[in-house]
Design an enzyme around this catalytic site. Sequence first.
Site, PDB file in Angstrom:
ATOM      1  N   GLY A 111      -3.664 -12.377 -14.414  1.00 29.16           N
ATOM      2  CA  GLY A 111      -3.959 -13.485 -16.003  1.00 29.16           C
ATOM      3  C   GLY A 111      -2.493 -13.937 -16.249  1.00 29.16           C
ATOM      4  O   GLY A 111      -1.965 -13.878 -15.392  1.00 29.16           O
ATOM      5  N   GLY A 112      -2.342 -13.961 -16.684  1.00 31.95           N
ATOM      6  CA  GLY A 112      -0.832 -14.435 -17.514  1.00 31.95           C
ATOM      7  C   GLY A 112      -0.133 -13.905 -16.950  1.00 31.95           C
ATOM      8  O   GLY A 112       1.250 -13.842 -17.550  1.00 31.95           O
TER       9      GLY A 112
ATOM     10  N   GLY B 113      15.973 -37.817   7.513  1.00 33.50           N
ATOM     11  CA  GLY B 113      16.492 -36.894   6.405  1.00 33.50           C
ATOM     12  C   GLY B 113      16.537 -35.605   6.913  1.00 33.50           C
ATOM     13  O   GLY B 113      17.440 -34.514   5.712  1.00 33.50           O
ATOM     14  N   ALA B 114      16.309 -35.017   7.798  1.00 30.04           N
ATOM     15  CA  ALA B 114      15.697 -33.846   7.578  1.00 30.04           C
ATOM     16  C   ALA B 114      17.533 -33.150   8.689  1.00 30.04           C
ATOM     17  O   ALA B 114      17.826 -32.153   7.908  1.00 30.04           O
ATOM     18  CB  ALA B 114      14.874 -32.828   9.007  1.00 30.04           C
TER      19      ALA B 114
HETATM   20  C1  HXC Z   1      -6.833  -2.484 -22.575  1.00 28.38           C
HETATM   21  C2  HXC Z   1      -7.673  -1.981 -20.189  1.00 28.38           C
HETATM   22  C3  HXC Z   1      -7.208  -3.162 -20.156  1.00 28.38           C
HETATM   23  C4  HXC Z   1      -6.433  -3.784 -20.555  1.00 28.38           C
HETATM   24  C5  HXC Z   1      -7.794  -1.321 -18.422  1.00 28.38           C
HETATM   25  N1  HXC Z   1      -7.663  -1.111 -19.473  1.00 28.38           N
HETATM   26  N2  HXC Z   1      -7.880  -3.134 -18.744  1.00 28.38           N
HETATM   27  N3  HXC Z   1      -7.174  -1.640 -21.946  1.00 28.38           N
HETATM   28  N4  HXC Z   1      -6.617  -3.772 -22.213  1.00 28.38           N
HETATM   29  N5  HXC Z   1      -6.567  -5.737 -20.350  1.00 28.38           N
HETATM   30  C6  HXC Z   1      -8.460   0.208 -19.516  1.00 28.38           C
HETATM   31  C7  HXC Z   1     -10.455   0.576 -19.225  1.00 28.38           C
HETATM   32  O1  HXC Z   1     -10.729   0.085 -20.892  1.00 28.38           O
HETATM   33  C8  HXC Z   1     -10.171   1.570 -18.995  1.00 28.38           C
HETATM   34  O2  HXC Z   1      -9.808   2.438 -20.129  1.00 28.38           O
HETATM   35  C9  HXC Z   1      -8.365   2.386 -18.216  1.00 28.38           C
HETATM   36  O3  HXC Z   1      -7.771   0.993 -18.248  1.00 28.38           O
HETATM   37  C10 HXC Z   1      -8.793   1.576 -16.763  1.00 28.38           C
HETATM   38  O4  HXC Z   1      -9.600   1.015 -16.283  1.00 28.38           O
HETATM   39  P1  HXC Z   1     -10.937   0.913 -15.501  1.00 28.38           P
HETATM   40  O5  HXC Z   1     -11.523  -0.541 -15.804  1.00 28.38           O
HETATM   41  O6  HXC Z   1     -11.217   1.960 -15.338  1.00 28.38           O
HETATM   42  O7  HXC Z   1      -9.394   0.493 -13.615  1.00 28.38           O
HETATM   43  P2  HXC Z   1     -10.396   0.321 -12.893  1.00 28.38           P
HETATM   44  O8  HXC Z   1     -11.606   0.521 -12.062  1.00 28.38           O
HETATM   45  O9  HXC Z   1      -9.283   0.053 -11.240  1.00 28.38           O
HETATM   46  O10 HXC Z   1     -10.348  -1.384 -12.683  1.00 28.38           O
HETATM   47  C11 HXC Z   1      -8.586  -1.998 -13.030  1.00 28.38           C
HETATM   48  C12 HXC Z   1      -8.775  -3.233 -13.702  1.00 28.38           C
HETATM   49  C13 HXC Z   1      -9.607  -3.153 -14.591  1.00 28.38           C
HETATM   50  C14 HXC Z   1      -9.251  -4.114 -12.449  1.00 28.38           C
HETATM   51  C15 HXC Z   1      -7.715  -4.383 -13.880  1.00 28.38           C
HETATM   52  O11 HXC Z   1      -9.267  -2.799 -15.596  1.00 28.38           O
HETATM   53  C16 HXC Z   1     -10.073  -4.765 -15.309  1.00 28.38           C
HETATM   54  O12 HXC Z   1     -10.793  -5.879 -15.068  1.00 28.38           O
HETATM   55  N6  HXC Z   1      -9.682  -4.683 -16.832  1.00 28.38           N
HETATM   56  C17 HXC Z   1      -9.680  -6.023 -17.256  1.00 28.38           C
HETATM   57  C18 HXC Z   1      -8.476  -6.857 -16.592  1.00 28.38           C
HETATM   58  C19 HXC Z   1      -8.563  -8.062 -17.205  1.00 28.38           C
HETATM   59  O13 HXC Z   1      -9.305  -9.011 -17.713  1.00 28.38           O
HETATM   60  N7  HXC Z   1      -7.150  -7.996 -18.465  1.00 28.38           N
HETATM   61  C20 HXC Z   1      -6.693  -9.103 -19.052  1.00 28.38           C
HETATM   62  C21 HXC Z   1      -5.872 -10.597 -17.971  1.00 28.38           C
HETATM   63  S1  HXC Z   1      -5.431 -11.410 -19.360  1.00 28.38           S
HETATM   64  P3  HXC Z   1     -10.458   4.026 -20.130  1.00 28.38           P
HETATM   65  O14 HXC Z   1     -10.290   4.352 -21.767  1.00 28.38           O
HETATM   66  O15 HXC Z   1     -11.903   3.721 -20.095  1.00 28.38           O
HETATM   67  O16 HXC Z   1     -10.101   4.935 -19.029  1.00 28.38           O
HETATM   68  C22 HXC Z   1      -4.608 -11.429 -19.704  1.00 28.38           C
HETATM   69  C23 HXC Z   1      -3.949 -12.118 -20.543  1.00 28.38           C
HETATM   70  C24 HXC Z   1      -1.906 -12.107 -20.489  1.00 28.38           C
HETATM   71  O17 HXC Z   1      -3.256 -10.442 -19.522  1.00 28.38           O
HETATM   72  C25 HXC Z   1      -1.406 -13.699 -21.088  1.00 28.38           C
HETATM   73  C26 HXC Z   1       0.377 -13.498 -21.133  1.00 28.38           C
HETATM   74  C27 HXC Z   1       0.761 -15.028 -21.380  1.00 28.38           C
END
Ligand code: HXC
Length: 519
Positions: A174-175, A409-410
């Site tokens: 994501g971001g 130009g290059a």
């Molecule tokens: C809160 C999170 C989290 C998140 C992971 N965890 N991502 N908690 N917010 N964004 C937590 C899980 O719940 C889990 O907690 C622990 O971290 C480990 O994650 P797993 O899923 O067990 O690990 P893994 O199987 O290795 O997968 C990793 C991952 C997956 C691929 C990153 O966790 C995932 O898809 N997370 C969400 C990613 C996402 O969509 N993020 C938001 C993106 S948008 P527990 O307690 O069970 O151990 C964004 C916007 C930013 O970031 C904008 C900025 C401008």
Amino acid sequence: MGFRTIEELCADLEAKRRSSLAGGGEEAVSKQKSKGKGTARERIAALLDPGSFVELDEFVTHRCNNFGLEERKIPGDGVVTGWGTIEGRKVFIYSQDFTVFGGSLGEKHADKICKVIDMAMQNGCPVIGINDSGGARIQEGTDALNGYGKIFRRNTLASGVIPQFSVIMGPTAGGAVYSPALTDYIFMVDKESVMHITGPEVIRAVTGESVTSEELGGAATHNTITGDAHFCAKDEAECFSQIRKVLSYLPLNNLDEAPLKATNDDPQRADIELRGIVPVNPNKGYDVHEVIRRVVDDGEFVEVQAGFAKNIVTGYAHIGNRPVGIVANNADVMAGCLDINASDKASRFVRHCDAFNIPIVTFVDVPGYLPGKEQEYGGIIRKGAKLLYAYSEASVPLITVIMRKAYGGAYLAMSSKSLGADAVFAWPQAEIAVMGAEGAASIVFKKEIEGDSDPSAKRLEKIDAYREEFANPYRAAERGYVDRVIMPEETRMVVCQALDAMESKREERPAKKHGVIPH
Ligand code: HXC
């Protein structure tokens, strides 16, 4: 009820420290290790000089009361921050701890990162961020987004003031990818790092395309296809040694001097083999890395974006002890012509060198811009303009070596005299002209060729005549567009001399807020 003893208070502190050091607990740590990944602190220890790390904010916790998070507070809040040294030079660092809430970024986690970036700016030191995170901490909602915004702004304000490196050692989704993208260099580890805006599931749902996470945003993808990353390592250890190496060429900040490197390589060293490496026949390729290695100190060259836009080569070396940035057309790939990706790659590198006062040495052998609808539709006009802009804007010493072709130009874009090059050297086989002899003769002598009883023979005769007359360095030297025509083997010596001469270069520019660079 009395006061606790100092021993009790210290024991309490010890316990708190242990709790912070434990991160997300044994289970989460062994899961991290089972993926072949280091923990946040192990990574810092592997990167910095032994024993130099000083940690900050180890007891910071979030203050989120949503979705039961209030019951789960882990000291440090999923990111380890502080400072230390690399080769004795101070750097500030943060390292996300995936074992704590998946390294996700909430308000206080972001505040810790902002604090070290602020300290790095105030002290004029590089900042290195090790990213391993699930992105915005979902429970913290807009506080998490606000945290990202504050980091992006700091990355932008620090750009060109202190070197900023982003190390991707896990997911960056994501971001969250935008902080790395705002920094100078992104380092990735093969089969471990992933960066993408929307993941495979979202893509499948929206466009129906099927792609794995690795294909979409793995190190290979970003180091070859997108150009979003700059370095690719086979494992974490190699990644850390790449970071240490690159840092050794850079000053600590834009007002600091980059370190000199002692060498026994004689600045006068003549390399006669250079005569044979670039063929006189302009249609023959060769590997420009070979030229670079023979000119720089001890043959040591650290390439930046080695896998992307291979028709242009960028990287760091030392020449006569001084760090320099090298830009070179590579005749082995697409005949070394400039295209969109090459223009993007080179212009960003030129701006980076200029920002950090690193002289640029440009090796030219360029037939022109890549023709084609794809290039025109893709914006080769503005991308080509970006390279012109980058060189024109650069006020560091610019030294140019025209080895062979320099057309149209290059030619201008590759650090020509008219864009501000301080010293332009050309080899005897250089061809500096509006275009190659074949194209030029066909246009200029069109009527004569078509009117001849044997047009093919006439065409060849005219091509030869044009080549003899114009495809050489001397027309440009007569005008002063080339400062000196040199033997190939003299290259190292004359570049060293020029770097000496330009050492105190100062250039006044009109005062302005900032330019509007073509993008
Ligand atoms: C809160 C999170 C989290 C998140 C992971 N965890 N991502 N908690 N917010 N964004 C937590 C899980 O719940 C889990 O907690 C622990 O971290 C480990 O994650 P797993 O899923 O067990 O690990 P893994 O199987 O290795 O997968 C990793 C991952 C997956 C691929 C990153 O966790 C995932 O898809 N997370 C969400 C990613 C996402 O969509 N993020 C938001 C993106 S948008 P527990 O307690 O069970 O151990 C964004 C916007 C930013 O970031 C904008 C900025 C401008």
